[in-house]
Design a protein around this motif. Structure first.
Motif, PDB file in Angstrom:
ATOM      1  N   PHE A   1     -10.941 -10.328 -17.051  1.00  0.00           N
ATOM      2  CA  PHE A   1      -9.679  -9.598 -16.996  1.00  0.00           C
ATOM      3  C   PHE A   1      -8.632 -10.297 -16.141  1.00  0.00           C
ATOM      4  O   PHE A   1      -8.934 -11.156 -15.306  1.00  0.00           O
ATOM      5  N   LEU A   2      -7.375  -9.906 -16.404  1.00  0.00           N
ATOM      6  CA  LEU A   2      -6.223 -10.336 -15.627  1.00  0.00           C
ATOM      7  C   LEU A   2      -5.700  -9.109 -14.878  1.00  0.00           C
ATOM      8  O   LEU A   2      -5.702  -7.996 -15.417  1.00  0.00           O
ATOM      9  N   ALA A   3      -5.229  -9.307 -13.661  1.00  0.00           N
ATOM     10  CA  ALA A   3      -4.755  -8.164 -12.885  1.00  0.00           C
ATOM     11  C   ALA A   3      -3.612  -8.560 -11.969  1.00  0.00           C
ATOM     12  O   ALA A   3      -3.631  -9.625 -11.347  1.00  0.00           O
ATOM     13  N   GLN A   4      -2.621  -7.684 -11.910  1.00  0.00           N
ATOM     14  CA  GLN A   4      -1.558  -7.796 -10.924  1.00  0.00           C
ATOM     15  C   GLN A   4      -1.868  -6.857  -9.755  1.00  0.00           C
ATOM     16  O   GLN A   4      -2.720  -5.976  -9.867  1.00  0.00           O
ATOM     17  N   PHE A   5      -1.134  -7.055  -8.661  1.00  0.00           N
ATOM     18  CA  PHE A   5      -1.346  -6.218  -7.481  1.00  0.00           C
ATOM     19  C   PHE A   5      -0.023  -5.613  -7.035  1.00  0.00           C
ATOM     20  O   PHE A   5       1.014  -6.268  -7.014  1.00  0.00           O
ATOM     21  N   TYR A   6      -0.106  -4.358  -6.679  1.00  0.00           N
ATOM     22  CA  TYR A   6       1.062  -3.537  -6.358  1.00  0.00           C
ATOM     23  C   TYR A   6       1.498  -3.741  -4.903  1.00  0.00           C
ATOM     24  O   TYR A   6       0.660  -3.830  -4.001  1.00  0.00           O
ATOM     25  N   CYS A   7       2.809  -3.787  -4.690  1.00  0.00           N
ATOM     26  CA  CYS A   7       3.356  -3.876  -3.335  1.00  0.00           C
ATOM     27  C   CYS A   7       4.167  -2.619  -3.055  1.00  0.00           C
ATOM     28  O   CYS A   7       5.233  -2.412  -3.649  1.00  0.00           O
ATOM     29  N   PRO A   8       3.704  -1.745  -2.180  1.00  0.00           N
ATOM     30  CA  PRO A   8       4.451  -0.510  -1.891  1.00  0.00           C
ATOM     31  C   PRO A   8       5.732  -0.811  -1.128  1.00  0.00           C
ATOM     32  O   PRO A   8       5.852  -1.819  -0.426  1.00  0.00           O
ATOM     33  N   GLU A   9       6.698   0.075  -1.255  1.00  0.00           N
ATOM     34  CA  GLU A   9       7.972  -0.102  -0.561  1.00  0.00           C
ATOM     35  C   GLU A   9       7.810  -0.016   0.958  1.00  0.00           C
ATOM     36  O   GLU A   9       8.681  -0.480   1.700  1.00  0.00           O
ATOM     37  N   THR A  10       6.701   0.540   1.392  1.00  0.00           N
ATOM     38  CA  THR A  10       6.446   0.682   2.839  1.00  0.00           C
ATOM     39  C   THR A  10       5.636  -0.479   3.396  1.00  0.00           C
ATOM     40  O   THR A  10       5.220  -0.431   4.558  1.00  0.00           O
ATOM     41  N   PHE A  11       5.414  -1.527   2.593  1.00  0.00           N
ATOM     42  CA  PHE A  11       4.580  -2.652   3.024  1.00  0.00           C
ATOM     43  C   PHE A  11       5.175  -3.279   4.290  1.00  0.00           C
ATOM     44  O   PHE A  11       6.366  -3.606   4.347  1.00  0.00           O
ATOM     45  N   ALA A  12       4.323  -3.462   5.307  1.00  0.00           N
ATOM     46  CA  ALA A  12       4.791  -4.079   6.554  1.00  0.00           C
ATOM     47  C   ALA A  12       3.606  -4.560   7.376  1.00  0.00           C
ATOM     48  O   ALA A  12       2.665  -3.800   7.614  1.00  0.00           O
ATOM     49  N   PHE A  13       3.675  -5.816   7.801  1.00  0.00           N
ATOM     50  CA  PHE A  13       2.684  -6.321   8.753  1.00  0.00           C
ATOM     51  C   PHE A  13       2.990  -5.767  10.143  1.00  0.00           C
ATOM     52  O   PHE A  13       4.152  -5.490  10.468  1.00  0.00           O
TER      53      PHE A  13
END
Length: 452
Positions: free
Chosen positions: A78-90
């Motif tokens: 399979f192929l898969a993308q990964f989601y980045c939430p708007e709240t993403f923060a290191f």
């Protein structure tokens, strides 16, 4: 069996459990002549899917499995993308701005076969963004989305159940099966460095997918070798690991930032079936085989039903042959089946998010007590076909329907259950049905004749 009760010059018609809804409550006795029951032969055949069905699923599949009952082989990657939430923060206080590692975790909620079968997995970065608004099918060509000449960013030998842990732990209720794939540490470091200098790349999923950063477009998970199991991956995480200073304890603490596979991004499984010829050529039976393997096609004997007859009920039952072998590694029985007109399927039934309407499409479940799939009353479908013929609107496939393994999702509100979603069943299953040229499939019809 029909029962009649005469009250005030009228016949009241009812039925037992074997006739279904007759559709008539009161019929004048001057019009009613006869009520009849007949069984018409239904011609069935196996319908080759060709590995192409709509891959609209939040579960991905990984592995290779040889069916001990039929000798057919199913392989999946399979192929898969990964989601980045708007709240993403290191965190602001990562120790020395140093990323300690990067990895992918594939969490397995189910599987078919031997969980200790060994596989070699290659992981490649995608170099093309997959459009979440497009439809993808199970015959997807991964080479359109990654560079075949590139080296994999990771290679992993794995089993579905971790061999490094004890049997007690492996089979405990708390153990969650997962496949851990270590990625180059530098991938995580580049992502973190970009976050510090170009945080707009992490504003949302679209900016992340188009950022050009390592892994941002997703990954292709390719099984290079192995046989004996297929993992059902319901959750996948792209993790970036680091150490940061805990503000309360002032101690260095392990931390992880995650990109996750969700329904907002594309997950596309490729299935390949082989050794299906003997099943397709079997004229004494038909098959249901998922995923993306074989449907059963039935030709309804509409031409044998007079237009002068009023159809009260039409019952279609398909019997299953018992498996010849037994064992924990045999494929399970298909649970849910959709009956839909061939033309409707070819014209995008699943692409249009269509649901079974009880008129031209129906859903039923396998009955273990009778070893059958029963469609209790498809009289409305027969009536639709007859009307199309009478109006000259019938196509060459006018009487052909497909039986398709599906996954049905229901919603219950105020004790009312409603079908809300239909999708192809991608779980591994196989059923051999009575039919083919033996003419052992019957359409049971209850009908009425009238006169003036």
């Amino acid at each position: 069996m029909l029962f009649f009760l005469t009250v005030a010059g009228n016949y009241f018609v009812s039925c037992d459990d074997n006739t279904g809804n007759l559709g008539y409550d009161i019929v004048p006795n001057t019009d009613l002549v006869d009520n009849n029951f007949t069984v018409l032969n239904v011609k069935t055949s196996s319908y080759e899917v060709g590995d192409k069905v709509l891959a609209r699923s939040s579960t991905s599949y990984l592995g290779k499995y040889t069916d001990p009952e039929t000798g057919t082989v199913i392989s999946s990657d399979f192929l898969a993308q990964f989601y980045c939430p708007e709240t993403f923060a290191f965190p602001d206080n990562i120790v020395d701005d140093y990323i300690t590692g990067a990895e992918i975790r594939l969490y397995v909620n189910d599987f078919i076969g031997d969980s200790l079968a060994t596989f070699k997995l290659n992981v490649y970065e995608l170099d093309k963004v997959m459009d979440a608004n497009s439809d993808y099918y199970t015959n997807i060509d991964p080479s359109e989305y990654y560079d075949e000449t590139a080296k994999p960013v990771a290679t992993k030998w794995f089993t579905i159940s971790d061999r490094t842990i004890s049997d007690d732990t492996r089979w405990s209720n708390d153990y969650v099966k997962s496949i851990r794939i270590a990625l180059p540490r530098e991938m995580g470091q580049q992502i973190y460095d970009a976050y510090r200098t170009q945080p707009q790349y992490f504003s949302n999923t679209d900016t992340w997918l188009n950022s050009g950063l390592p892994g941002s477009k997703g990954f292709y998970f390719q099984v290079e070798s192995g046989d004996g199991a297929i993992a059902y991956v319901n959750v996948a995480h792209f993790n970036i690991n680091f150490r940061f200073t805990d503000e309360e304890t002032k101690r260095d603490t392990l931390g992880t930032m995650q990109f996750a596979c969700t329904e907002e991004v594309v997950q596309a499984t490729r299935f390949r079936n082989s050794n299906l010829t003997s099943l397709l050529d079997n004229k004494e039976a038909t098959y249901l085989k998922s995923p993306a393997g074989i449907f059963t096609m039935a030709e309804l004997p509409v031409d044998e039903i007079s237009l002068n007859d009023t159809i009260n009920s039409a019952r279609l039952v398909l019997k299953r042959y018992n498996d010849k072998i037994d064992g924990k590694f045999k494929l399970p029985i298909t649970k849910t089946v959709l009956l839909v007109r061939l033309d409707d399927y070819l014209n995008g039934f699943f692409e249009k998010y269509s649901l079974a309407d009880g008129i031209t499409s129906y859903v039923t479940n396998f009955s273990s007590s009778t070893n059958t799939y029963e469609f209790s009353n498809i009289a409305k479908l027969i009536n639709v076909i007859q009307k199309e013929k009478a109006e000259g609107k019938a196509t060459e496939n006018y009487n052909k329907v497909l039986l398709i393994p599906v996954e049905a999702t229901y919603s219950t509100i105020n004790n009312a259950t409603t079908l809300v979603k239909l999708a192809h069943d991608f779980s591994m299953s196989s059923v051999k049905l009575v039919g083919g040229e033996n003419d052992n499939v019957g359409l049971e019809i209850v009908y009425s004749n009238y006169r003036k």
